[in-house]
Write a protein that holds these residues in place. Structure first.
Motif, PDB file in Angstrom:
ATOM      1  N   SER A 135       0.829  -1.207   0.000  1.00  0.00           N
ATOM      2  CA  SER A 135       0.000   0.000   0.000  1.00  0.00           C
ATOM      3  C   SER A 135       0.867   1.261   0.000  1.00  0.00           C
ATOM      4  O   SER A 135       0.584   2.232  -0.722  1.00  0.00           O
ATOM      5  CB  SER A 135      -0.934  -0.007   1.210  1.00  0.00           C
ATOM      6  OG  SER A 135      -1.824  -1.109   1.149  1.00  0.00           O
ATOM      7  N   ALA A 136       1.909   1.251   0.810  1.00  0.00           N
ATOM      8  CA  ALA A 136       2.804   2.411   0.852  1.00  0.00           C
ATOM      9  C   ALA A 136       3.533   2.577  -0.479  1.00  0.00           C
ATOM     10  O   ALA A 136       3.695   3.703  -0.978  1.00  0.00           O
ATOM     11  CB  ALA A 136       3.806   2.252   1.990  1.00  0.00           C
ATOM     12  N   ALA A 137       3.977   1.450  -1.073  1.00  0.00           N
ATOM     13  CA  ALA A 137       4.660   1.525  -2.370  1.00  0.00           C
ATOM     14  C   ALA A 137       3.727   2.070  -3.446  1.00  0.00           C
ATOM     15  O   ALA A 137       4.137   2.895  -4.283  1.00  0.00           O
ATOM     16  CB  ALA A 137       5.179   0.137  -2.754  1.00  0.00           C
ATOM     17  N   GLU A 138       2.475   1.629  -3.430  1.00  0.00           N
ATOM     18  CA  GLU A 138       1.513   2.117  -4.426  1.00  0.00           C
ATOM     19  C   GLU A 138       1.250   3.612  -4.253  1.00  0.00           C
ATOM     20  O   GLU A 138       1.197   4.364  -5.248  1.00  0.00           O
ATOM     21  CB  GLU A 138       0.204   1.340  -4.288  1.00  0.00           C
ATOM     22  CG  GLU A 138      -0.856   1.754  -5.294  1.00  0.00           C
ATOM     23  CD  GLU A 138      -2.146   0.979  -5.108  1.00  0.00           C
ATOM     24  OE1 GLU A 138      -2.995   1.018  -6.021  1.00  0.00           O
ATOM     25  OE2 GLU A 138      -2.305   0.325  -4.058  1.00  0.00           O
ATOM     26  N   ARG A 139       1.090   4.040  -3.018  1.00  0.00           N
ATOM     27  CA  ARG A 139       0.814   5.458  -2.772  1.00  0.00           C
ATOM     28  C   ARG A 139       1.972   6.339  -3.243  1.00  0.00           C
ATOM     29  O   ARG A 139       1.766   7.380  -3.893  1.00  0.00           O
ATOM     30  CB  ARG A 139       0.555   5.666  -1.275  1.00  0.00           C
ATOM     31  CG  ARG A 139       0.385   7.117  -0.870  1.00  0.00           C
ATOM     32  CD  ARG A 139       0.018   7.203   0.607  1.00  0.00           C
ATOM     33  NE  ARG A 139       0.933   6.430   1.444  1.00  0.00           N
ATOM     34  CZ  ARG A 139       2.120   6.873   1.852  1.00  0.00           C
ATOM     35  NH1 ARG A 139       2.551   8.075   1.464  1.00  0.00           N
ATOM     36  NH2 ARG A 139       2.870   6.132   2.625  1.00  0.00           N
ATOM     37  N   LEU A 186       4.646   0.441  -9.745  1.00  0.00           N
ATOM     38  CA  LEU A 186       3.192   0.310  -9.643  1.00  0.00           C
ATOM     39  C   LEU A 186       2.715  -0.968 -10.328  1.00  0.00           C
ATOM     40  O   LEU A 186       1.797  -1.649  -9.828  1.00  0.00           O
ATOM     41  CB  LEU A 186       2.525   1.533 -10.275  1.00  0.00           C
ATOM     42  CG  LEU A 186       0.993   1.606 -10.154  1.00  0.00           C
ATOM     43  CD1 LEU A 186       0.563   1.541  -8.695  1.00  0.00           C
ATOM     44  CD2 LEU A 186       0.473   2.873 -10.810  1.00  0.00           C
ATOM     45  N   ALA A 187       3.315  -1.333 -11.451  1.00  0.00           N
ATOM     46  CA  ALA A 187       2.960  -2.589 -12.112  1.00  0.00           C
ATOM     47  C   ALA A 187       3.272  -3.783 -11.210  1.00  0.00           C
ATOM     48  O   ALA A 187       2.504  -4.753 -11.155  1.00  0.00           O
ATOM     49  CB  ALA A 187       3.726  -2.711 -13.432  1.00  0.00           C
ATOM     50  N   ALA A 188       4.398  -3.735 -10.479  1.00  0.00           N
ATOM     51  CA  ALA A 188       4.751  -4.829  -9.568  1.00  0.00           C
ATOM     52  C   ALA A 188       3.732  -4.958  -8.445  1.00  0.00           C
ATOM     53  O   ALA A 188       3.333  -6.068  -8.066  1.00  0.00           O
ATOM     54  CB  ALA A 188       6.151  -4.594  -9.005  1.00  0.00           C
TER      55      ALA A 188
END
Length: 234
Positions: free
Chosen positions: A139-143, A162-164
């Motif tokens: 979630s943190a990586a996506e944000r 984001l693809a990962a």
């Protein structure tokens, strides 16, 4: 008459002193042994006493403590705190181990109450996004990656991260779209995606296989950039 006696006494010489005779021991008589120094005599029948070191903490306590420290090193302070508190309750008599547990528990509490500093630059956001992805904090990586894309829609590394995240979540269609855009910006992305375990859910998709058909020679620049940010984010 006196003179004659005096002259005679002068002519008398003193007889030499005879040397002292050494007494040889008689044959068959043993030579007396030298006296041994006095000391404490320990009977040979006394048992030997071995002093063993005191026993250490149980293996289960040590394993639980090491697991908690690993969580702390991964910056998962809440999980580490939970494990350390369980140790305090389960092994109240292990004072030496619990002293260390309290030290690490204090570190966890301090880090959990520390206010995070918001990243300012694109580089800082991508560094934190890569570290979050490596630590399983999707979630943190996506944000963070989405924040970079809102400013730079064609940033190759942000698209790749984001693809990962989407691929790991099972959203294969959205993941493939982000990955295709990343390849369009930077063809070196193919080499990284080919061996990345995060894209395991895309392996059988025709679109993913077609994306990897074009070979890339040399070390991919994107892989080096992601590894560099991962190291700096630890």
């Amino acid at each position: 008459m006196a003179k004659r006696v005096q002259a005679r006494s002068r002519s008398v010489k003193a007889s030499p002193k005879a040397p002292a005779r050494r007494v040889q021991p008689r044959p068959g008589r043993p030579t007396p042994a030298k006296a041994k120094p006095r000391g404490t005599v320990v009977p040979s029948s006394w048992p030997k006493v071995s002093v063993s070191p005191p026993p250490g903490p149980p293996a289960g306590a040590v394993a639980a403590f090491e697991a908690a420290v690993r969580e702390l090193q991964r910056h998962k302070y809440a999980e580490a705190s939970k494990r350390l508190k369980a140790l305090l309750a389960a092994f109240p008599s292990e004072s030496a181990l619990l002293d260390r547990v309290r030290v690490f528990l204090g570190i966890c509490e301090r880090e959990m109450h520390r206010k995070p500093v918001a990243p300012r630059t694109t580089e800082e956001r991508l560094t934190l996004a890569t570290a979050a992805l490596n630590n399983g904090e999707d979630s943190a990586a996506e944000r963070l990656a989405s924040g970079v894309l809102s400013d730079s829609p064609d940033h190759d590394l942000a698209l790749y991260l984001l693809a990962a995240v989407l691929a790991r979540r099972g959203d294969t269609s959205a993941a493939l779209v982000r990955l295709q855009r990343a390849v369009a910006v930077s063809p070196d992305v193919r080499a990284q995606a080919r061996h990345d375990a995060d894209f395991e859910s895309l392996r059988e998709l025709p679109g993913f296989q077609a994306l990897l058909e074009t070979p890339v020679n040399g070390a991919p620049a994107l892989q080096a950039r992601r590894a560099k940010r991962a190291r700096s984010g630890r």
